[in-house]
Write an enzyme that holds these catalytic residues in place. Structure first.
Site, PDB file in Angstrom:
ATOM      1  N   CYS A 125      28.547  10.779  16.019  1.00 52.21           N
ATOM      2  CA  CYS A 125      28.829   9.383  16.031  1.00 52.21           C
ATOM      3  C   CYS A 125      30.243   9.320  16.030  1.00 52.21           C
ATOM      4  O   CYS A 125      30.847   8.691  14.820  1.00 52.21           O
ATOM      5  CB  CYS A 125      28.216   8.981  14.619  1.00 52.21           C
ATOM      6  SG  CYS A 125      26.655   7.985  14.919  1.00 52.21           S
ATOM      7  N   CYS A 139      27.800  -0.262  25.679  1.00 52.14           N
ATOM      8  CA  CYS A 139      28.184  -0.253  24.139  1.00 52.14           C
ATOM      9  C   CYS A 139      29.198  -1.273  23.929  1.00 52.14           C
ATOM     10  O   CYS A 139      30.214  -1.332  24.903  1.00 52.14           O
ATOM     11  CB  CYS A 139      28.522   1.295  23.701  1.00 52.14           C
ATOM     12  SG  CYS A 139      27.457   1.947  22.615  1.00 52.14           S
TER      13      CYS A 139
HETATM   14  C1  LIG Z   1      27.930   3.077  11.599  1.00 54.39           C
HETATM   15  C2  LIG Z   1      26.891   3.075  12.721  1.00 54.39           C
HETATM   16  C3  LIG Z   1      27.515   2.378  13.785  1.00 54.39           C
HETATM   17  C4  LIG Z   1      26.705   2.524  14.925  1.00 54.39           C
HETATM   18  N1  LIG Z   1      27.133   1.558  16.306  1.00 54.39           N
HETATM   19  C5  LIG Z   1      26.402   1.569  17.380  1.00 54.39           C
HETATM   20  C6  LIG Z   1      26.692   0.669  18.316  1.00 54.39           C
HETATM   21  O1  LIG Z   1      27.616  -0.154  18.013  1.00 54.39           O
HETATM   22  N2  LIG Z   1      25.936   0.772  19.637  1.00 54.39           N
HETATM   23  C7  LIG Z   1      24.846   1.556  19.640  1.00 54.39           C
HETATM   24  O2  LIG Z   1      23.987   1.432  20.628  1.00 54.39           O
HETATM   25  N3  LIG Z   1      24.520   2.408  18.535  1.00 54.39           N
HETATM   26  C8  LIG Z   1      25.153   2.263  17.460  1.00 54.39           C
HETATM   27  N4  LIG Z   1      24.783   3.185  16.134  1.00 54.39           N
HETATM   28  C9  LIG Z   1      23.690   4.156  16.722  1.00 54.39           C
HETATM   29  C10 LIG Z   1      22.451   3.451  16.294  1.00 54.39           C
HETATM   30  O3  LIG Z   1      22.567   2.829  14.732  1.00 54.39           O
HETATM   31  C11 LIG Z   1      21.128   4.413  16.512  1.00 54.39           C
HETATM   32  O4  LIG Z   1      21.234   4.647  18.007  1.00 54.39           O
HETATM   33  C12 LIG Z   1      19.998   3.690  16.187  1.00 54.39           C
HETATM   34  O5  LIG Z   1      19.855   3.075  14.840  1.00 54.39           O
HETATM   35  C13 LIG Z   1      18.712   4.656  16.358  1.00 54.39           C
HETATM   36  O6  LIG Z   1      17.545   4.053  16.091  1.00 54.39           O
HETATM   37  P1  LIG Z   1      16.349   4.913  15.608  1.00 54.39           P
HETATM   38  O7  LIG Z   1      14.955   3.708  15.517  1.00 54.39           O
HETATM   39  O8  LIG Z   1      15.961   6.157  16.290  1.00 54.39           O
HETATM   40  O9  LIG Z   1      16.705   5.273  13.998  1.00 54.39           O
HETATM   41  P2  LIG Z   1      17.083   4.370  12.806  1.00 54.39           P
HETATM   42  O10 LIG Z   1      17.611   3.001  13.307  1.00 54.39           O
HETATM   43  O11 LIG Z   1      17.705   5.428  11.987  1.00 54.39           O
HETATM   44  O12 LIG Z   1      15.591   4.219  12.148  1.00 54.39           O
HETATM   45  C14 LIG Z   1      14.687   5.128  11.581  1.00 54.39           C
HETATM   46  C15 LIG Z   1      13.411   4.647  10.984  1.00 54.39           C
HETATM   47  O13 LIG Z   1      12.737   5.330  10.339  1.00 54.39           O
HETATM   48  C16 LIG Z   1      12.355   5.114   8.979  1.00 54.39           C
HETATM   49  N5  LIG Z   1      11.799   6.601   8.526  1.00 54.39           N
HETATM   50  C17 LIG Z   1      12.547   7.518   8.159  1.00 54.39           C
HETATM   51  N6  LIG Z   1      11.808   8.423   7.627  1.00 54.39           N
HETATM   52  C18 LIG Z   1      10.730   7.877   7.184  1.00 54.39           C
HETATM   53  C19 LIG Z   1       9.518   8.575   6.831  1.00 54.39           C
HETATM   54  N7  LIG Z   1       9.393   9.775   6.378  1.00 54.39           N
HETATM   55  N8  LIG Z   1       8.548   7.514   6.626  1.00 54.39           N
HETATM   56  C20 LIG Z   1       8.457   6.329   7.166  1.00 54.39           C
HETATM   57  N9  LIG Z   1       9.602   5.718   7.570  1.00 54.39           N
HETATM   58  C21 LIG Z   1      10.673   6.784   7.790  1.00 54.39           C
HETATM   59  C22 LIG Z   1      13.589   4.385   8.403  1.00 54.39           C
HETATM   60  O14 LIG Z   1      13.057   3.811   7.429  1.00 54.39           O
HETATM   61  C23 LIG Z   1      14.212   3.628   9.585  1.00 54.39           C
HETATM   62  O15 LIG Z   1      13.225   2.306   9.607  1.00 54.39           O
HETATM   63  C24 LIG Z   1      25.473   3.363  15.219  1.00 54.39           C
HETATM   64  C25 LIG Z   1      25.106   4.220  14.032  1.00 54.39           C
HETATM   65  C26 LIG Z   1      26.019   4.033  13.064  1.00 54.39           C
HETATM   66  C27 LIG Z   1      25.509   4.780  11.795  1.00 54.39           C
END
Ligand SMILES: Cc1cc2nc3c(=O)[nH]c(=O)nc-3n(C[C@H](O)[C@H](O)[C@H](O)COP(=O)(O)OP(=O)(O)OC[C@H]3O[C@@H](n4cnc5c(N)ncnc54)[C@H](O)[C@@H]3O)c2cc1C
Length: 400
Positions: free
Chosen positions: A158, A346
């Site tokens: 990141c 992005c």
């Molecule tokens: C500071 C920051 C800035 C960012 N900026 C950008 C940007 O500008 N553009 C971009 O494209 N991407 C950005 N990203 C990346 C983006 O946030 C991720 O790509 C995205 O959040 C991934 O989505 P996800 O659903 O895979 O995971 P997450 O969004 O992390 O979701 C995971 C989910 O799983 C749930 N979960 C986890 N474990 C369990 C369990 N055991 N039981 C039940 N539920 C569970 C959590 O509660 C959550 O709801 C950024 C990331 C960060 C940290």
């Protein structure tokens, strides 16, 4: 009637669950299980320390979205996945499934480096809790400013948000009239500015190499943090950089539940998937978003991870949902969309300015990639946040 369980309710989990509901109607049962009550627009966490956003501004209650969409939502933590038995286990109940989508995101590793951790003086902005701690420290800092170090840990996936935070902080210092008292150093494991864990994009290095000196920001590439003390960050090269305020992007691994489920994940607790997002060993399990394994492609002097962006999370979720629909309809010809080749769009905030990065493929080879700076406003970034939260509130998962 088949039962499909989606674990996770953020970018990839919510998208997958809504797409399944939309495409399957009520012929099959779709259950979304998330340990958090709310959807969180993670990219806006960069603004929380500066008071530009409250957590409530960037969250949407999942219950409201699920009710509107006719989706069953259970807020609980899954503690184990028994792949052979097709069971997910939470503390007080087991759920059987026919298909499972794992969308559990990252587990942040804060203490990878000696002295670094949640109890260190270095701040993080990767969860609401850490961003609020960063805000408290920022407010203390501006009453008695000093040197600042912003950057990313070796292996970080990141680096983009580190740049965004850097430019925001620089701008806030100017707004507050304290910039002259704040020496800012950016440290990054990237081999060159703008590599971003994807080998760079056309113009990214050129623009950042101009911008950082223009804003009088020192920078160190190939920086490998060796140790952190309460006053300085020590690099493997021996260089010690003092700080009064610091924010470092940590590395992440796959979610704890994957780590705790025998035989399910890779060494780093990601789900080993093929291009259809199916688990390599359990074809009725899919891994999407950050949970999906994306083996690192780069050999750099200091390790750097490949980012898994929100767009890739959405696209992988849509692909997995579509493939489950096909399987349920007896169609074994599945859609393949490797995460490394998903296009990427992005918008990087640059402190009331912004940079749009666009490419037809996250990783090389690419047909095109470019960076479009907008030196006047950060309007697209703000509009994108509003658009995405509107899309979530209305459950419009079909939209990009
Ligand atoms: C500071 C920051 C800035 C960012 N900026 C950008 C940007 O500008 N553009 C971009 O494209 N991407 C950005 N990203 C990346 C983006 O946030 C991720 O790509 C995205 O959040 C991934 O989505 P996800 O659903 O895979 O995971 P997450 O969004 O992390 O979701 C995971 C989910 O799983 C749930 N979960 C986890 N474990 C369990 C369990 N055991 N039981 C039940 N539920 C569970 C959590 O509660 C959550 O709801 C950024 C990331 C960060 C940290």
């Amino acid at each position: 009637m088949a039962r499909i369980i989606v674990v996770g309710g953020n970018f990839s989990g919510l998208t997958a669950a809504l797409e399944l509901r939309r495409k399957l109607g009520h012929d099959h049962e779709v259950i979304m299980i998330s340990k958090s009550l709310d959807f969180l627009f993670v990219p806006s966490l960069i603004w929380v320390p500066f008071g530009k956003r409250e957590i409530k501004d960037i969250t949407v209650p999942l219950k409201i979205v699920a009710t509107k969409a006719g989706l069953k939502f259970i807020c609980t933590e899954i503690i184990e996945i028994l792949a052979k038995d097709k069971v997910v286990r939470c503390r007080d109940k087991d759920f059987k499934y026919d298909y499972l989508i794992i969308a559990t995101g990252p587990e942040w590793i804060f203490d990878q480096i000696a002295g670094l951790g949640l109890d260190s003086k270095v701040s993080f902005i990767v969860t609401p809790e850490t961003a609020l701690v960063a805000r408290k420290r920022w407010l203390e800092f501006i009453t008695d400013p000093g040197p600042v170090v912003i950057g990313a840990a070796p292996g970080s996936q990141c680096t983009g948000p580190a740049y965004e935070f850097l430019f925001n902080l620089e701008k806030r210092c100017r707004d507050l009239g304290i910039r002259k008292k704040v020496e800012i150093t950016f440290i990054t494991p990237e081999p060159f500015l703008g590599h971003l864990g994807i080998g760079g994009m056309t113009g990214s290095n050129f623009i950042l190499k101009k911008l950082l000196p223009m804003f009088k920001i020192n920078y160190i590439t190939n920086a490998e943090i060796h140790e952190v003390s309460s006053e300085s960050i020590i690099l493997k090269s021996g260089q010690s950089i003092p700080y009064k305020f610091s924010m470092i992007m940590p590395i992440f691994k796959g979610a704890k539940v994957v780590r705790d489920s025998t035989g399910l994940g890779t060494e780093d607790a990601f789900i080993p998937v093929n291009n259809t997002y199916q688990h390599k060993q359990y074809p009725n399990i899919f891994g999407v978003g950050i949970a999906a394994d994306l083996p690192i492609k780069f050999r750099t002097p200091v390790p750097i991870g490949v980012p898994k962006t929100g767009y890739a999370a959405d696209e992988s979720a849509k692909t997995a949902a579509e493939n489950i629909v096909r399987l349920l309809h007896g169609n074994n010809k599945l859609e393949a969309k490797p995460m490394g080749n998903i296009p990427d769009l992005c918008i990087m905030d640059a402190g009331d300015k912004e940079m749009l990065t666009i490419t037809d493929s996250l990783l090389k080879p690419r047909r095109f990639s470019m960076v479009l700076p907008n030196p006047f406003y950060d309007l697209s970034k703000l509009m994108f946040e509003k658009y995405y939260l509107w899309k979530v509130r209305h459950g419009y998962s079909r939209l990009p």
